[in-house]
Design an enzyme around this catalytic site. Structure first.
Site, PDB file in Angstrom:
ATOM      1  CB  CYS A  35      -0.880  -0.018   1.252  1.00  0.00           C
ATOM      2  SG  CYS A  35      -2.062   1.323   1.334  1.00  0.00           S
ATOM      3  CD  GLU A  40      -7.047   1.270  -3.598  1.00  0.00           C
ATOM      4  OE1 GLU A  40      -7.084   2.109  -2.666  1.00  0.00           O
ATOM      5  OE2 GLU A  40      -5.978   0.782  -3.997  1.00  0.00           O
TER       6      GLU A  40
END
Lengths: 166, 178
Positions: A96, A139
């Site tokens: 991430c 997400e």
């Protein structure tokens, strides 16, 4: 157009829940443009969520078209997304932009059905699988204050058999 | 956490018969002695507990020995300390994961890793186990690594070990950055 600053854990704002978008106006579309530019500026980024740039609204962009040979929809702007169906499970490696220098294995649904608005407020439905479905789930987690760190499974033990590469 | 650049890094190795509380006691002694930990690996291998810890410490190796020596001795652990370079925050991403299993016999690890090394595999993480029973032991191994010469080269290498009755599967690790 601008590349926005990405929040990095342990910034506590990454753990908060984002609110739905209510106005689909030019300001929203300008933000979406900046968010997309920020995603594309990151090395290897295939998705980004608005809270990663400190805007706590339910806006996600995913584009996995750099991965060849997989089923995918190209550039997706997903506003107020809702996953309506999940099917199957698979383990995959995730990292991430908000968690530098760490990757780990995460279990996600293999196939999902999804409803989301585009940047003009038009509601659309999608069916997706594999890498693209994983990116969308990663997400959308950001919108609920969840990082992949919240979903890690052991690196040392394969809980689910994955597809073999031949 | 910022490192005082005058501090030095050591690799601390502790091995001994397993018992409850080893990690808690060792880490408490290190904390009270002013140490800061980097990456670590701690696990039970058979009936033994093994610890490898990157430790940042302002003093000498001898000083670190004194910090942790008492607790190591009381827990029956053998202690070894080496000065190292830390190289933290520089993880290399694996792009391949290889699983191997088969009836256990001497030389499996050497055969498999030999073939893979020749095909360009750089091992980042390897763990292996002996499962099954004492009469019929089964060898199980997982490797994560970097395929410096590409995945097809590794597949060819695994084909060779498969011909010798070893089960081996290769999975590409495609890390998603979101």
């Amino acid at each position: 157009m601008a590349v926005l600053e990405i929040l990095q854990y342990p910034d506590p704002r990454l753990k908060q829940t984002s609110r739905p978008v209510e106005r689909f106006d030019d300001a929203l579309r300008r933000f979406v443009t900046d968010l997309e530019e920020t995603m594309r500026a990151g090395p290897g980024g295939v998705g980004i969520a608005a809270p990663q740039v400190a805007r706590f609204e339910r806006i996600v962009i995913v584009d996995v078209s750099v991965k060849r040979g997989i089923r995918q929809h190209g550039r997706l702007v997903l506003i107020n997304p809702e996953i309506t169906e999940w099917e199957g499970m698979s383990t995959g490696r995730e990292g991430c932009m908000s968690v530098p220098d760490y990757t780990g294995n995460v279990i996600r649904a293999e196939r999902i059905r999804l409803a989301a608005s585009d940047e003009f407020g038009e509601r659309r439905e999608y069916e997706m699988e594999g890498y693209e479905a994983r990116a969308v789930q990663h997400e959308i987690d950001h919108l609920d204050g969840l990082l992949f760190l919240d979903r890690l499974v052991s690196k040392r033990h394969d809980l689910f058999r994955r597809k073999t590469y031949r | 956490m910022t490192a005082d650049h005058k501090d030095k890094w050591y690799m601390l190795t502790l091995v001994g018969e397993d018992q409850p509380g080893i990690v808690a006691h060792v880490s408490a002694a290190l904390y009270e002695g002013g140490c800061y930990l980097g990456e670590t690996s701690m696990m039970r291998l058979g009936g033994n507990f093994t610890i490898m810890m990157m430790v940042r410490y302002a003093g000498t190796a001898h000083g670190l020995q004194e910090v942790v020596g008492g607790v190591a001795e009381s827990l029956g652990l053998r202690l070894h300390i080496d000065p190292i370079q830390a190289h933290l925050h520089d993880h290399r991403l694996p792009d391949v994961r290889i699983s191997v299993y088969g009836a256990d016999r001497a030389g499996i690890l050497a055969k498999v890793t030999g073939a893979l090394a020749e095909a360009g595999l750089d091992i980042l993480d390897l763990e292996s186990d002996v499962a099954g029973t004492e009469e019929e032991p089964v060898y199980v191994m997982h490797i994560e690594g970097h395929a410096a010469e590409g995945i097809p080269a590794l597949e060819s290498a695994l084909e060779i070990v498969r011909n010798e009755g070893i089960q081996a599967t290769l999975q590409q690790v495609d890390t998603l950055i979101g």
